[in-house]
Write a protein that holds these residues in place. Structure first.
Motif, PDB file in Angstrom:
ATOM      1  N   GLN A 109       0.762  -1.061   0.065  1.00 29.29           N
ATOM      2  CA  GLN A 109       0.054  -0.134   0.065  1.00 29.29           C
ATOM      3  C   GLN A 109       0.936   1.282  -0.096  1.00 29.29           C
ATOM      4  O   GLN A 109       0.473   2.151  -0.727  1.00 29.29           O
ATOM      5  N   GLN A 110       1.986   1.242   1.106  1.00 26.65           N
ATOM      6  CA  GLN A 110       2.785   2.324   0.863  1.00 26.65           C
ATOM      7  C   GLN A 110       3.631   2.630  -0.176  1.00 26.65           C
ATOM      8  O   GLN A 110       4.086   3.654  -0.697  1.00 26.65           O
ATOM      9  N   ASP A 111       4.574   1.391  -0.682  1.00 24.11           N
ATOM     10  CA  ASP A 111       5.560   1.659  -1.485  1.00 24.11           C
ATOM     11  C   ASP A 111       5.414   1.246  -3.029  1.00 24.11           C
ATOM     12  O   ASP A 111       6.028   1.854  -3.702  1.00 24.11           O
ATOM     13  N   TRP A 112       4.463   0.413  -3.361  1.00 21.87           N
ATOM     14  CA  TRP A 112       4.097  -0.046  -4.694  1.00 21.87           C
ATOM     15  C   TRP A 112       3.340   1.148  -5.348  1.00 21.87           C
ATOM     16  O   TRP A 112       2.463   1.831  -4.859  1.00 21.87           O
ATOM     17  N   ARG A 113       3.704   1.070  -6.584  1.00 22.49           N
ATOM     18  CA  ARG A 113       2.896   2.060  -7.442  1.00 22.49           C
ATOM     19  C   ARG A 113       2.574   1.481  -8.690  1.00 22.49           C
ATOM     20  O   ARG A 113       3.569   0.981  -9.301  1.00 22.49           O
ATOM     21  N   GLU A 114       1.291   1.649  -9.229  1.00 26.04           N
ATOM     22  CA  GLU A 114       0.904   0.948 -10.636  1.00 26.04           C
ATOM     23  C   GLU A 114       1.560   1.780 -11.681  1.00 26.04           C
ATOM     24  O   GLU A 114       1.645   3.153 -11.780  1.00 26.04           O
ATOM     25  N   VAL A 115       2.303   1.134 -12.461  1.00 26.43           N
ATOM     26  CA  VAL A 115       3.068   1.723 -13.627  1.00 26.43           C
ATOM     27  C   VAL A 115       2.420   1.503 -15.091  1.00 26.43           C
ATOM     28  O   VAL A 115       2.822   2.046 -15.931  1.00 26.43           O
ATOM     29  N   ALA A 116       1.779   0.246 -15.228  1.00 28.13           N
ATOM     30  CA  ALA A 116       0.986  -0.149 -16.349  1.00 28.13           C
ATOM     31  C   ALA A 116      -0.130  -1.300 -16.333  1.00 28.13           C
ATOM     32  O   ALA A 116       0.079  -1.757 -15.026  1.00 28.13           O
ATOM     33  N   LYS A 117      -0.617  -1.663 -17.362  1.00 26.94           N
ATOM     34  CA  LYS A 117      -1.434  -2.511 -17.362  1.00 26.94           C
ATOM     35  C   LYS A 117      -1.174  -3.580 -18.586  1.00 26.94           C
ATOM     36  O   LYS A 117      -1.030  -2.868 -19.583  1.00 26.94           O
ATOM     37  N   LEU A 118      -1.469  -4.772 -18.285  1.00 30.88           N
ATOM     38  CA  LEU A 118      -1.484  -5.954 -19.722  1.00 30.88           C
ATOM     39  C   LEU A 118      -2.873  -6.473 -19.644  1.00 30.88           C
ATOM     40  O   LEU A 118      -3.679  -6.544 -18.897  1.00 30.88           O
ATOM     41  N   ASN A 119      -3.381  -6.385 -20.989  1.00 32.77           N
ATOM     42  CA  ASN A 119      -4.718  -6.973 -21.051  1.00 32.77           C
ATOM     43  C   ASN A 119      -4.683  -8.468 -21.153  1.00 32.77           C
ATOM     44  O   ASN A 119      -3.577  -9.112 -20.833  1.00 32.77           O
ATOM     45  N   SER A 120      -5.734  -9.250 -21.497  1.00 33.89           N
ATOM     46  CA  SER A 120      -5.522 -10.754 -21.691  1.00 33.89           C
ATOM     47  C   SER A 120      -4.910 -11.261 -22.446  1.00 33.89           C
ATOM     48  O   SER A 120      -4.229 -12.330 -22.391  1.00 33.89           O
ATOM     49  N   ASP A 121      -4.181 -10.829 -23.485  1.00 32.76           N
ATOM     50  CA  ASP A 121      -3.164 -11.094 -24.534  1.00 32.76           C
ATOM     51  C   ASP A 121      -1.715 -10.802 -24.201  1.00 32.76           C
ATOM     52  O   ASP A 121      -0.938 -10.810 -24.883  1.00 32.76           O
ATOM     53  N   LEU A 122      -1.670 -10.247 -22.927  1.00 32.15           N
ATOM     54  CA  LEU A 122      -0.359  -9.752 -22.214  1.00 32.15           C
ATOM     55  C   LEU A 122       0.229  -8.561 -23.018  1.00 32.15           C
ATOM     56  O   LEU A 122       1.401  -8.294 -23.170  1.00 32.15           O
ATOM     57  N   GLU A 123      -0.545  -7.634 -23.608  1.00 32.58           N
ATOM     58  CA  GLU A 123       0.058  -6.552 -24.495  1.00 32.58           C
ATOM     59  C   GLU A 123      -0.560  -5.279 -23.580  1.00 32.58           C
ATOM     60  O   GLU A 123      -1.261  -5.394 -22.755  1.00 32.58           O
ATOM     61  N   LEU A 124       0.106  -4.308 -23.659  1.00 35.04           N
ATOM     62  CA  LEU A 124       0.119  -3.020 -22.988  1.00 35.04           C
ATOM     63  C   LEU A 124      -1.145  -2.673 -23.341  1.00 35.04           C
ATOM     64  O   LEU A 124      -1.486  -2.306 -24.227  1.00 35.04           O
ATOM     65  N   VAL A 125      -1.851  -2.093 -21.878  1.00 33.30           N
ATOM     66  CA  VAL A 125      -3.026  -0.993 -22.139  1.00 33.30           C
ATOM     67  C   VAL A 125      -2.379   0.133 -21.904  1.00 33.30           C
ATOM     68  O   VAL A 125      -2.924   0.949 -22.675  1.00 33.30           O
ATOM     69  N   TYR A 126      -2.005   0.412 -21.038  1.00 33.64           N
ATOM     70  CA  TYR A 126      -1.060   1.729 -20.908  1.00 33.64           C
ATOM     71  C   TYR A 126       0.190   1.565 -20.135  1.00 33.64           C
ATOM     72  O   TYR A 126       0.447   0.621 -19.466  1.00 33.64           O
ATOM     73  N   ILE A 127       1.166   2.583 -20.174  1.00 37.75           N
ATOM     74  CA  ILE A 127       2.346   2.436 -19.508  1.00 37.75           C
ATOM     75  C   ILE A 127       2.779   4.111 -19.173  1.00 37.75           C
ATOM     76  O   ILE A 127       2.518   4.790 -19.949  1.00 37.75           O
TER      77      ILE A 127
END
Length: 106
Positions: free
Chosen positions: A61-79
């Motif tokens: 909760q304190q240290d981790w930061r979301e920097v990207a997402k992958l879709n079901s094909d393991l391709e980037l949704v955003y970064i």
């Protein structure tokens, strides 16, 4: 081995303004779960034989930061733009994997 990790982690400095020559190690973690898979940056390397699952929820909760997402094909949704250099390292990775990256202050 632990002494080597401790020595390495104490030499690491987190970025701050006007530190153009500074570098540090982060861990990128592709969290398991339903698509989209979330990719988190942790501002530290893992100790030998340690995994992100070993860390307490407080660290998450304190240290981790979301920097990207992958879709079901393991391709980037955003970064996030600061992590775009690592896109090819992230794409195609299964949930539950992690790896270290070296970051440089801008």
């Amino acid at each position: 081995m632990l002494a080597r990790y401790i020595g390495r982690s104490t030499k690491r400095k987190l970025p701050s303004k006007n530190m153009s020559s500074q570098e540090w190690v982060e861990t990128l973690y592709i969290a398991p779960g339903r698509p989209p898979s979330r990719v988190y940056a942790m501002p530290y390397p893992m100790a030998p034989n340690q995994t992100p699952a070993d860390l307490t929820s407080t660290h998450q909760q304190q240290d981790w930061r979301e920097v990207a997402k992958l879709n079901s094909d393991l391709e980037l949704v955003y970064i996030e733009p600061g992590y775009a250099d690592f896109a090819s390292d992230i794409v195609g990775r299964q949930g539950g994997t992690h790896f270290e990256v070296t970051r440089h202050a801008a």
